[in-house]
Design a protein around this motif. Sequence first.
Motif, short mmCIF file in Angstrom:
data_model
loop_
_atom_site.label_atom_id
_atom_site.label_comp_id
_atom_site.label_asym_id
_atom_site.label_seq_id
_atom_site.Cartn_x
_atom_site.Cartn_y
_atom_site.Cartn_z
N GLN A 16 0.82 -1.20 0.00
CA GLN A 16 0.00 0.00 0.00
C GLN A 16 0.85 1.25 0.00
N ILE A 17 0.26 2.32 -0.47
CA ILE A 17 0.89 3.63 -0.48
C ILE A 17 0.06 4.53 0.41
N GLU A 18 0.71 5.17 1.35
CA GLU A 18 0.04 6.13 2.23
C GLU A 18 0.52 7.53 1.87
N VAL A 19 -0.39 8.46 1.79
CA VAL A 19 -0.07 9.84 1.46
C VAL A 19 -0.57 10.73 2.59
N SER A 20 0.31 11.62 3.06
CA SER A 20 -0.10 12.53 4.13
C SER A 20 0.62 13.87 3.97
N GLU A 21 0.11 14.85 4.65
CA GLU A 21 0.69 16.19 4.64
C GLU A 21 1.02 16.58 6.07
N LEU A 22 2.20 17.12 6.27
CA LEU A 22 2.60 17.58 7.58
C LEU A 22 3.53 18.78 7.41
N SER A 23 3.12 19.90 7.95
CA SER A 23 3.93 21.12 7.91
C SER A 23 4.33 21.53 6.50
N GLY A 24 3.42 21.40 5.56
CA GLY A 24 3.67 21.86 4.20
C GLY A 24 4.45 20.91 3.32
N VAL A 25 4.68 19.68 3.78
CA VAL A 25 5.41 18.69 3.00
C VAL A 25 4.49 17.49 2.76
N ILE A 26 4.47 17.00 1.53
CA ILE A 26 3.70 15.82 1.19
C ILE A 26 4.61 14.60 1.38
N SER A 27 4.16 13.64 2.18
CA SER A 27 4.91 12.41 2.41
C SER A 27 4.19 11.26 1.72
N ILE A 28 4.94 10.50 0.93
CA ILE A 28 4.41 9.33 0.26
C ILE A 28 5.20 8.14 0.80
N TYR A 29 4.50 7.21 1.44
CA TYR A 29 5.13 6.06 2.10
C TYR A 29 4.59 4.79 1.48
N SER A 30 5.48 3.94 1.00
CA SER A 30 5.09 2.67 0.39
C SER A 30 5.60 1.53 1.27
N VAL A 31 4.72 0.56 1.56
CA VAL A 31 5.10 -0.55 2.43
C VAL A 31 4.29 -1.80 2.08
N ASP A 32 4.90 -2.96 2.29
CA ASP A 32 4.21 -4.24 2.15
C ASP A 32 3.90 -4.72 3.56
N ARG A 33 2.66 -4.62 3.98
CA ARG A 33 2.26 -4.96 5.35
C ARG A 33 2.36 -6.45 5.66
N GLU A 34 2.38 -7.30 4.65
CA GLU A 34 2.43 -8.74 4.89
C GLU A 34 3.84 -9.30 4.92
N ALA A 35 4.81 -8.60 4.35
CA ALA A 35 6.18 -9.10 4.29
C ALA A 35 6.85 -9.00 5.66
N LYS A 36 7.55 -10.06 6.05
CA LYS A 36 8.28 -10.06 7.30
C LYS A 36 9.59 -9.29 7.11
N ASN A 37 9.97 -8.53 8.12
CA ASN A 37 11.22 -7.78 8.12
C ASN A 37 11.36 -6.85 6.92
N SER A 38 10.25 -6.34 6.42
CA SER A 38 10.33 -5.42 5.29
C SER A 38 10.38 -3.99 5.80
N CYS A 39 11.04 -3.17 5.05
CA CYS A 39 11.05 -1.75 5.39
C CYS A 39 10.36 -1.02 4.25
N GLY A 40 9.80 0.10 4.56
CA GLY A 40 9.09 0.88 3.56
C GLY A 40 10.00 1.93 2.93
N VAL A 41 9.45 2.59 1.95
CA VAL A 41 10.15 3.68 1.27
C VAL A 41 9.33 4.94 1.47
#
Length: 66
Positions: A16-41
């Motif tokens: 999944q890709i999560e999109v959020s705004e905080l203090s004028g910056v758009i953050s796009i976070y991609s992660v595989d919630r089912e993978a073990k020991n995975s890190c997101g981008v």
Amino acid sequence: MAKYELKFIDVNDNCQIEVSELSGVISIYSVDREAKNSCGVCVHLDKSTAIKFAKTLRTEINKIQE
């Protein structure tokens, strides 16, 4: 300024890709919630870069032939 959380789920798996705004910056976070020991981008975009990204994404979407 509005606070929001937006998630898009992959059509093929549980990534999944999560999109959020905080203090004028758009953050796009991609992660595989089912993978073990995975890190997101995570990508942080300022407003002008986010606008350019959105325009480029729309251009690519328009190229899709159904």
